[in-house]
Design a protein around this motif. Structure first.
Motif, PDB file in Angstrom:
ATOM      1  N   GLY A 264     -13.402  -5.655  -2.511  1.00  0.00           N
ATOM      2  CA  GLY A 264     -13.812  -5.136  -1.213  1.00  0.00           C
ATOM      3  C   GLY A 264     -12.661  -4.668  -0.359  1.00  0.00           C
ATOM      4  O   GLY A 264     -12.823  -3.817   0.504  1.00  0.00           O
ATOM      5  N   ASP A 265     -11.437  -5.230  -0.587  1.00  0.00           N
ATOM      6  CA  ASP A 265     -10.304  -4.854   0.236  1.00  0.00           C
ATOM      7  C   ASP A 265      -9.831  -3.446  -0.078  1.00  0.00           C
ATOM      8  O   ASP A 265      -9.128  -2.824   0.697  1.00  0.00           O
ATOM      9  CB  ASP A 265      -9.147  -5.834   0.020  1.00  0.00           C
ATOM     10  CG  ASP A 265      -8.062  -5.668   1.066  1.00  0.00           C
ATOM     11  OD1 ASP A 265      -8.405  -5.691   2.247  1.00  0.00           O
ATOM     12  OD2 ASP A 265      -6.886  -5.492   0.687  1.00  0.00           O
ATOM     13  N   ARG A 266     -10.202  -2.938  -1.257  1.00  0.00           N
ATOM     14  CA  ARG A 266      -9.752  -1.599  -1.638  1.00  0.00           C
ATOM     15  C   ARG A 266     -10.879  -0.568  -1.552  1.00  0.00           C
ATOM     16  O   ARG A 266     -10.723   0.552  -1.995  1.00  0.00           O
ATOM     17  CB  ARG A 266      -9.199  -1.617  -3.071  1.00  0.00           C
ATOM     18  CG  ARG A 266      -7.905  -2.405  -3.199  1.00  0.00           C
ATOM     19  CD  ARG A 266      -7.224  -2.092  -4.519  1.00  0.00           C
ATOM     20  NE  ARG A 266      -5.945  -2.768  -4.625  1.00  0.00           N
ATOM     21  CZ  ARG A 266      -5.742  -3.865  -5.340  1.00  0.00           C
ATOM     22  NH1 ARG A 266      -6.732  -4.394  -6.000  1.00  0.00           N
ATOM     23  NH2 ARG A 266      -4.556  -4.424  -5.391  1.00  0.00           N
ATOM     24  N   LEU A 267     -12.031  -0.952  -1.008  1.00  0.00           N
ATOM     25  CA  LEU A 267     -13.138  -0.008  -0.923  1.00  0.00           C
ATOM     26  C   LEU A 267     -12.820   1.076   0.096  1.00  0.00           C
ATOM     27  O   LEU A 267     -12.345   0.787   1.186  1.00  0.00           O
ATOM     28  CB  LEU A 267     -14.426  -0.733  -0.506  1.00  0.00           C
ATOM     29  CG  LEU A 267     -14.992  -1.677  -1.549  1.00  0.00           C
ATOM     30  CD1 LEU A 267     -16.198  -2.389  -0.978  1.00  0.00           C
ATOM     31  CD2 LEU A 267     -15.360  -0.952  -2.819  1.00  0.00           C
ATOM     32  N   VAL A 304       0.841   5.583   4.029  1.00  0.00           N
ATOM     33  CA  VAL A 304      -0.373   6.103   3.390  1.00  0.00           C
ATOM     34  C   VAL A 304      -0.077   6.562   1.971  1.00  0.00           C
ATOM     35  O   VAL A 304      -0.840   6.271   1.034  1.00  0.00           O
ATOM     36  CB  VAL A 304      -0.959   7.254   4.233  1.00  0.00           C
ATOM     37  CG1 VAL A 304      -2.096   7.934   3.489  1.00  0.00           C
ATOM     38  CG2 VAL A 304      -1.454   6.728   5.578  1.00  0.00           C
ATOM     39  N   LEU A 305       1.017   7.260   1.778  1.00  0.00           N
ATOM     40  CA  LEU A 305       1.366   7.726   0.438  1.00  0.00           C
ATOM     41  C   LEU A 305       1.646   6.552  -0.494  1.00  0.00           C
ATOM     42  O   LEU A 305       1.244   6.558  -1.662  1.00  0.00           O
ATOM     43  CB  LEU A 305       2.591   8.645   0.509  1.00  0.00           C
ATOM     44  CG  LEU A 305       2.357  10.010   1.165  1.00  0.00           C
ATOM     45  CD1 LEU A 305       3.678  10.717   1.417  1.00  0.00           C
ATOM     46  CD2 LEU A 305       1.449  10.878   0.296  1.00  0.00           C
ATOM     47  N   ALA A 310      -0.230   1.550  -4.618  1.00  0.00           N
ATOM     48  CA  ALA A 310       0.239   0.160  -4.592  1.00  0.00           C
ATOM     49  C   ALA A 310      -0.489  -0.618  -3.512  1.00  0.00           C
ATOM     50  O   ALA A 310      -1.070  -0.048  -2.580  1.00  0.00           O
ATOM     51  CB  ALA A 310       1.750   0.117  -4.354  1.00  0.00           C
ATOM     52  N   ALA A 311      -0.463  -1.946  -3.640  1.00  0.00           N
ATOM     53  CA  ALA A 311      -1.085  -2.823  -2.659  1.00  0.00           C
ATOM     54  C   ALA A 311      -0.273  -2.829  -1.368  1.00  0.00           C
ATOM     55  O   ALA A 311       0.932  -2.514  -1.358  1.00  0.00           O
ATOM     56  CB  ALA A 311      -1.199  -4.242  -3.207  1.00  0.00           C
ATOM     57  N   ALA A 312      -0.927  -3.212  -0.276  1.00  0.00           N
ATOM     58  CA  ALA A 312      -0.270  -3.197   1.030  1.00  0.00           C
ATOM     59  C   ALA A 312       0.952  -4.096   1.047  1.00  0.00           C
ATOM     60  O   ALA A 312       1.981  -3.759   1.650  1.00  0.00           O
ATOM     61  CB  ALA A 312      -1.264  -3.624   2.112  1.00  0.00           C
ATOM     62  N   LEU A 325       1.058  -4.312   9.612  1.00  0.00           N
ATOM     63  CA  LEU A 325       1.275  -2.937  10.059  1.00  0.00           C
ATOM     64  C   LEU A 325       0.860  -1.942   8.980  1.00  0.00           C
ATOM     65  O   LEU A 325       0.184  -0.942   9.257  1.00  0.00           O
ATOM     66  CB  LEU A 325       2.743  -2.734  10.416  1.00  0.00           C
ATOM     67  CG  LEU A 325       3.124  -1.320  10.867  1.00  0.00           C
ATOM     68  CD1 LEU A 325       2.526  -1.022  12.238  1.00  0.00           C
ATOM     69  CD2 LEU A 325       4.631  -1.135  10.900  1.00  0.00           C
ATOM     70  N   VAL A 326       1.250  -2.226   7.733  1.00  0.00           N
ATOM     71  CA  VAL A 326       0.897  -1.331   6.633  1.00  0.00           C
ATOM     72  C   VAL A 326      -0.614  -1.246   6.478  1.00  0.00           C
ATOM     73  O   VAL A 326      -1.191  -0.161   6.335  1.00  0.00           O
ATOM     74  CB  VAL A 326       1.560  -1.808   5.328  1.00  0.00           C
ATOM     75  CG1 VAL A 326       1.020  -1.037   4.122  1.00  0.00           C
ATOM     76  CG2 VAL A 326       3.069  -1.647   5.414  1.00  0.00           C
ATOM     77  N   THR A 327      -1.288  -2.406   6.514  1.00  0.00           N
ATOM     78  CA  THR A 327      -2.743  -2.421   6.368  1.00  0.00           C
ATOM     79  C   THR A 327      -3.425  -1.664   7.498  1.00  0.00           C
ATOM     80  O   THR A 327      -4.400  -0.932   7.284  1.00  0.00           O
ATOM     81  CB  THR A 327      -3.241  -3.870   6.333  1.00  0.00           C
ATOM     82  OG1 THR A 327      -2.610  -4.565   5.261  1.00  0.00           O
ATOM     83  CG2 THR A 327      -4.747  -3.929   6.145  1.00  0.00           C
ATOM     84  N   ALA A 328      -2.898  -1.822   8.715  1.00  0.00           N
ATOM     85  CA  ALA A 328      -3.511  -1.159   9.870  1.00  0.00           C
ATOM     86  C   ALA A 328      -3.475   0.354   9.716  1.00  0.00           C
ATOM     87  O   ALA A 328      -4.497   1.032   9.883  1.00  0.00           O
ATOM     88  CB  ALA A 328      -2.793  -1.581  11.150  1.00  0.00           C
TER      89      ALA A 328
END
Length: 377
Positions: A264-267, A304-305, A310-312, A325-328
C-alpha cells in the motif's frame, strides 16, 4: 451541550468538508498543494479550529486530503486517481499476504469474527487479553482443496476507525445474526493495504519466523512454517497482528528487510505516478541540473526521480535528507504532478474566497453568539 447546539456544530463541520471537497473537485484547491492553514480556514468560515480539524479529518478518511510535516494538501479527485486492480488482486500483494511461490496456483477466502487475540498479538496491539477483537480468518487452498496457508489476523480498534472500508465491513459483520458472528461471515479484505494508503497510513511489517513441529490448527501437515507479523504505521502504532501457518513445502520468505514497506505504501495516487512520463521526466531533469538556480526545486526533482526506482529511505540516505521530507515530496508529486513541486508550502497561502457554505457557518456562529448574549452567558 444542548442537542440543538450539537446539531449546528455537526452541520458546520460537514458544510466545511463539503465545500473544501467541492473546491478540490473543481480545481479551486489544486491537488498536491497545501490547503490554507487551520487558522485561516477558521477565520474564513467563522468557526473555531476544532471544527476545521473535524472537517479535515473527515476529508482524510475519504481520501480527499493528506498530511505531512509540510502541511495538509489536496489529493486529486478519485476519478483522476485510478488504481491498478492487479496491485490488490495477487496473493503476494493483497491482504493478508502470501508466502507461497509466485507461480503456485491458490485460491483465497476469509471470514470475519470477534475473538480474543493470542497473547503475543494482544501485547503488540495493546488489547486486554480477555477482550474480543475484530478477527479475520483467511485461507489459501490449492486446486485440490488442500490448505496451503492459514492466517489469523487481529486488528487494533483504532484501525477500524481510521479505515472506513474496514469499519463498514466490521459493522456489517456485527449487524448479522449472532450465529454468523460466531462462525464468521465471509469478507474480502484483500484491498486493506490500499484502503490504509488512501486513509494516509504508511504501513510496515516486521516478521518473526519459526518452524512448527506440531499439527497446524484445523489439520494439515505436521511440519510447517509459522510467522507472526506485526504491522505498524508511520507513527509507530501497532495496528495489525497476523499469525500465518504455512504447510506448503514450496513456501519461501521473500524479505531482505525486516521492516519491509507493504504494498500500500507504493500504490500510486495519480495515473502514471509509478512511471514518470517522458515530458515530465525531461522537466525534472532540467530542474535537477547542478546549475539550476532554484536549489529547493532541484532537490524536489531529485527526490521524485530517485523514488521512481528506489524506496524513500534509500533516496533519503543518498541525498542526505530525512525520510519524512523525501516521502512528503514524493507523495505531493504523485498527487499533483509538476505543479505540486513548483509551489512551496511555506510561501504565499491564499485565503479562500467566501462561499455559500462559509456564509452559512458564519451565520450560525453569529446566531449562537446572540443566543448566549441573550441568555447572559
Amino acid at each position: 451541550m444542548p442537542a440543538q447546539q450539537r446539531t449546528r456544530r455537526a452541520a458546520a463541520y460537514q458544510d466545511i468538508a463539503d465545500d473544501l471537497a467541492a473546491g478540490i473537485s473543481t480545481g479551486r484547491l489544486p491537488a498536491g498543494l497545501n490547503l490554507p492553514s487551520e487558522r485561516r480556514l477558521a477565520a474564513a468560515y467563522g468557526v473555531n479550529r476544532q471544527t476545521v480539524r473535524a472537517a479535515l479529518q473527515h476529508l482524510r478518511t475519504q481520501g480527499r486530503v493528506a498530511g505531512d510535516h509540510l502541511g495538509t494538501y489536496a489529493l486529486a479527485p478519485p476519478g483522476a486517481r485510478p488504481v491498478r486492480a492487479s496491485l490488490s488482486r495477487t496473493p503476494a500483494t493483497s491482504f493478508p499476504g502470501s508466502f507461497l511461490p509466485p507461480d503456485r496456483p491458490a485460491a483465497g477466502g476469509g471470514r470475519l469474527a470477534r475473538r480474543t487475540p493470542e497473547r503475543w498479538a494482544a501485547a503488540a496491539l495493546d488489547i486486554p487479553p480477555d477482550r474480543a477483537a475484530l478477527t479475520y480468518d483467511h485461507r489459501l487452498t490449492g486446486p485440490d482443496g488442500t490448505a496451503l496457508q492459514r492466517a489469523t489476523t487481529w486488528f487494533a480498534p483504532v484501525l477500524v476507525l481510521l479505515v472506513p472500508q474496514l469499519g463498514r465491513a466490521a459493522a456489517a459483520a456485527d449487524a448479522g445474526p449472532a450465529a454468523d458472528r460466531t462462525g464468521g461471515p465471509t469478507a474480502d479484505l484483500g484491498d486493506l493495504y490500499l484502503w490504509s494508503a488512501m486513509a494516509g497510513l504508511r504501513l510496515r511489517a516486521a516478521d518473526r519466523v519459526q518452524l512448527v513441529r506440531a499439527p497446524a490448527p484445523g489439520g494439515g501437515a505436521a511440519d510447517g512454517l509459522a510467522v507472526h507479523r506485526t504491522i505498524t504505521d508511520q507513527h509507530g502504532r501497532a495496528l495489525i497482528g497476523t499469525a500465518f501457518r504455512i504447510s506448503d513445502e514450496g513456501a519461501e520468505l521473500r524479505y531482505a528487510d525486516s521492516q519491509a514497506i507493504l504494498p500500500g505504501d507504493r500504490l500510486p495516487r495519480t495515473a502514471g505516478a509509478a512511471a514518470i512520463g517522458a515530458s515530465d521526466r525531461a522537466v525534472l531533469h532540467s530542474w535537477a541540473s547542478p546549475n539550476a538556480p532554484d536549489r529547493g526545486l532541484a532537490l524536489r526533482a531529485r527526490i521524485v526521480l530517485g523514488c521512481e526506482q528506489a524506496a524513500a529511505e534509500e533516496v533519503a540516505g543518498r541525498l542526505g535528507h530525512s525520510t519524512a521530507l523525501v516521502t512528503a515530496w514524493r507523495d505531493r508529486f504523485r498527487a499533483g504532478g509538476l505543479r505540486a513541486l513548483e509551489a512551496s508550502p511555506r510561501s504565499r497561502r491564499t485565503r479562500p474566497a467566501p462561499t455559500q457554505a462559509a456564509a452559512r457557518t458564519a451565520g450560525r456562529t453569529a446566531e449562537r453568539t446572540a443566543e448566549r448574549t441573550a441568555a447572559g452567558v
